[in-house]
Design a protein around this motif. Structure first.
Motif, mmCIF file in Angstrom:
data_model
loop_
_atom_site.group_PDB
_atom_site.id
_atom_site.type_symbol
_atom_site.label_atom_id
_atom_site.label_comp_id
_atom_site.label_asym_id
_atom_site.label_seq_id
_atom_site.Cartn_x
_atom_site.Cartn_y
_atom_site.Cartn_z
ATOM 1 N N VAL A 1 -10.177 18.588 40.504
ATOM 2 C CA VAL A 1 -9.068 18.222 41.390
ATOM 3 C C VAL A 1 -7.734 18.430 40.676
ATOM 4 O O VAL A 1 -6.778 18.975 41.244
ATOM 5 C CB VAL A 1 -9.208 16.760 41.870
ATOM 6 C CG1 VAL A 1 -7.939 16.304 42.589
ATOM 7 C CG2 VAL A 1 -10.419 16.611 42.788
ATOM 8 N N LEU A 2 -7.661 18.006 39.423
ATOM 9 C CA LEU A 2 -6.426 18.192 38.655
ATOM 10 C C LEU A 2 -6.109 19.677 38.488
ATOM 11 O O LEU A 2 -4.945 20.088 38.573
ATOM 12 C CB LEU A 2 -6.560 17.523 37.287
ATOM 13 C CG LEU A 2 -6.684 15.994 37.282
ATOM 14 C CD1 LEU A 2 -6.895 15.484 35.859
ATOM 15 C CD2 LEU A 2 -5.448 15.349 37.900
ATOM 16 N N ILE B 1 -11.170 34.046 34.796
ATOM 17 C CA ILE B 1 -9.830 34.162 35.369
ATOM 18 C C ILE B 1 -9.858 35.066 36.599
ATOM 19 O O ILE B 1 -9.251 34.763 37.635
ATOM 20 C CB ILE B 1 -8.837 34.700 34.320
ATOM 21 C CG1 ILE B 1 -8.622 33.654 33.222
ATOM 22 C CG2 ILE B 1 -7.495 35.054 34.973
ATOM 23 C CD1 ILE B 1 -7.838 34.164 32.032
ATOM 24 N N ALA B 2 -10.596 36.180 36.495
ATOM 25 C CA ALA B 2 -10.715 37.090 37.636
ATOM 26 C C ALA B 2 -11.411 36.406 38.810
ATOM 27 O O ALA B 2 -11.042 36.605 39.971
ATOM 28 C CB ALA B 2 -11.479 38.347 37.225
ATOM 29 N N GLY B 3 -12.418 35.575 38.497
ATOM 30 C CA GLY B 3 -13.125 34.852 39.559
ATOM 31 C C GLY B 3 -12.231 33.847 40.263
ATOM 32 O O GLY B 3 -12.263 33.721 41.491
ATOM 33 N N ILE B 4 -11.433 33.115 39.487
ATOM 34 C CA ILE B 4 -10.483 32.175 40.081
ATOM 35 C C ILE B 4 -9.488 32.922 40.955
ATOM 36 O O ILE B 4 -9.167 32.505 42.073
ATOM 37 C CB ILE B 4 -9.747 31.374 38.989
ATOM 38 C CG1 ILE B 4 -10.724 30.493 38.211
ATOM 39 C CG2 ILE B 4 -8.649 30.510 39.604
ATOM 40 C CD1 ILE B 4 -10.116 29.816 36.984
ATOM 41 N N ASN C 1 -7.540 32.128 49.661
ATOM 42 C CA ASN C 1 -6.927 30.801 49.881
ATOM 43 C C ASN C 1 -7.965 29.681 49.828
ATOM 44 O O ASN C 1 -7.835 28.663 50.524
ATOM 45 C CB ASN C 1 -6.183 30.766 51.218
ATOM 46 C CG ASN C 1 -4.996 31.708 51.257
ATOM 47 O OD1 ASN C 1 -4.210 31.756 50.306
ATOM 48 N ND2 ASN C 1 -4.870 32.474 52.329
ATOM 49 N N PHE C 2 -8.984 29.890 49.006
ATOM 50 C CA PHE C 2 -10.063 28.907 48.883
ATOM 51 C C PHE C 2 -9.813 28.052 47.641
ATOM 52 O O PHE C 2 -10.500 28.149 46.638
ATOM 53 C CB PHE C 2 -11.417 29.619 48.803
ATOM 54 C CG PHE C 2 -12.612 28.707 48.894
ATOM 55 C CD1 PHE C 2 -12.806 27.908 50.005
ATOM 56 C CD2 PHE C 2 -13.548 28.671 47.873
ATOM 57 C CE1 PHE C 2 -13.907 27.067 50.088
ATOM 58 C CE2 PHE C 2 -14.659 27.847 47.959
ATOM 59 C CZ PHE C 2 -14.829 27.040 49.061
ATOM 60 N N ILE C 3 -8.804 27.179 47.735
ATOM 61 C CA ILE C 3 -8.422 26.346 46.599
ATOM 62 C C ILE C 3 -9.551 25.401 46.196
ATOM 63 O O ILE C 3 -9.675 25.006 45.022
ATOM 64 C CB ILE C 3 -7.131 25.554 46.928
ATOM 65 C CG1 ILE C 3 -6.543 24.902 45.678
ATOM 66 C CG2 ILE C 3 -7.400 24.511 48.012
ATOM 67 C CD1 ILE C 3 -5.949 25.873 44.701
ATOM 68 N N MET C 4 -10.410 25.050 47.160
ATOM 69 C CA MET C 4 -11.544 24.175 46.861
ATOM 70 C C MET C 4 -12.498 24.816 45.858
ATOM 71 O O MET C 4 -13.277 24.125 45.202
ATOM 72 C CB MET C 4 -12.297 23.816 48.140
ATOM 73 C CG MET C 4 -11.522 22.938 49.094
ATOM 74 S SD MET C 4 -11.063 21.351 48.333
ATOM 75 C CE MET C 4 -10.108 20.605 49.658
ATOM 76 N N LEU D 1 -19.263 19.456 51.506
ATOM 77 C CA LEU D 1 -18.116 18.815 52.145
ATOM 78 C C LEU D 1 -16.811 19.511 51.766
ATOM 79 O O LEU D 1 -15.894 19.610 52.582
ATOM 80 C CB LEU D 1 -18.054 17.341 51.745
ATOM 81 C CG LEU D 1 -19.170 16.437 52.291
ATOM 82 C CD1 LEU D 1 -19.058 15.032 51.706
ATOM 83 C CD2 LEU D 1 -19.133 16.382 53.817
ATOM 84 N N LEU D 2 -16.739 20.012 50.540
ATOM 85 C CA LEU D 2 -15.524 20.678 50.086
ATOM 86 C C LEU D 2 -15.437 22.128 50.554
ATOM 87 O O LEU D 2 -14.353 22.611 50.882
ATOM 88 C CB LEU D 2 -15.448 20.646 48.553
ATOM 89 C CG LEU D 2 -15.215 19.290 47.887
ATOM 90 C CD1 LEU D 2 -15.273 19.429 46.371
ATOM 91 C CD2 LEU D 2 -13.872 18.696 48.301
ATOM 92 N N GLY D 3 -16.570 22.811 50.555
ATOM 93 C CA GLY D 3 -16.520 24.252 50.807
ATOM 94 C C GLY D 3 -17.554 24.805 51.756
ATOM 95 O O GLY D 3 -17.685 26.033 51.859
#
Length: 260
Positions: free
Chosen positions: A55-56, A136-139, A146-149, A202-204
């Motif tokens: 979350v952070l 890093i590439a995966g993130i 736009n999948f911040i979760m 629930l998140l994704g």
């Protein structure tokens, strides 16, 4: 990670043990310490603690991308840097040490001696570079959707990967890694995985579950590699599992985001 004098002996307290586990795996100023035996008794809860870290990290991503308007690649690099910093670079030595041990030719005993060696070889450095750059590439890829979760999920399920390796490995003793392995059994592993699956869904949605699947497969893969090369697993193997688990979760989620 072979010396546990850092921990003090006292009665078991679930709350204190959870906070001790968070103290052990992050640089958050919690400063709660307990014995290694009591702390690792709740190893199965590790993914839930790193849900907080995820979350952070997601907040870091939102600030970098949403408020500072940094491009996706730079945002992803800063999110990864944040994750490494807040976890005290806890598992990076495991990536390098295990890679060096796998790369060397010889008996399991010789390979284990290389893993324990404080020096780092070319294989370790190259493997760390590959794991870091691909992460890093995966993130970056999940942020392109736009999948911040995805940031939260990958950090949580990285610990499910570690638990998978712990469950399916024989421990190298003595060493702190052996405590985590001994404390992981089929029952608490199943409970942890079920709860993680619910949170990931629930998140994704389905994408979150696919990320968990990628992490679990990574944990099995690292366990198999460790068995073939060393016969046993230690803290370095668990560290490798954590980092590869995060990476595999991101890859699986990236593929799922494209097709779903």
């Amino acid at each position: 990670m072979e010396n546990d004098d850092y921990f003090t002996e006292e009665g078991f307290s679930p709350i204190k043990s959870l906070l001790g586990l968070l103290t052990f795996s992050t640089i958050l100023p919690i400063n709660v310490f307990t014995s290694i035996e009591y702390m690792t008794r709740l190893t199965w809860c590790w993914p839930f603690l790193h849900l907080i870290i995820g979350v952070l990290a997601a907040v870091c991503g939102l600030i970098c991308g949403g408020f500072l308007h940094l491009n996706t690649f730079l945002t992803s690099a800063l999110v990864y840097a944040f994750l490494m910093l807040i976890t005290g670079y806890n598992h990076l030595d495991g990536v390098m040490d295990m890679a060096d041990g796998v790369m060397v030719h010889g008996t399991p005993e010789k390979k284990i001696s290389v893993v324990k060696d404080s020096s780092v070889g070319a294989g370790g450095i190259a493997t760390l570079f590959l794991v870091a750059s691909l992460t890093i590439a995966g993130i970056s890829n999940v942020l392109d959707y736009n999948f911040i979760m995805g940031i939260i999920i990958c950090e949580m399920v990285a610990k499910s990967s570690l638990l998978t390796t712990a469950l399916t490995s024989e421990p190298l003793t003595p060493g702190i890694g052996s405590y985590f392995i001994f404390s992981t059994n089929s029952l608490n592993y199943a409970l942890s995985t079920i709860v993680v699956a619910v949170i990931a869904f629930l998140l994704g949605g389905i994408v979150g579950l696919i990320g968990l699947l990628g992490a679990i497969l990574a944990g099995f893969l690292i366990s198999v590699i460790a068995k073939r090369n060393f016969g046993v697993a230690n803290g370095d193997v668990l560290g490798m599992s954590n980092e590869v688990g995060r990476l595999m979760a991101l890859i699986f989620m990236s593929i799922a985001l494209y097709f779903l």
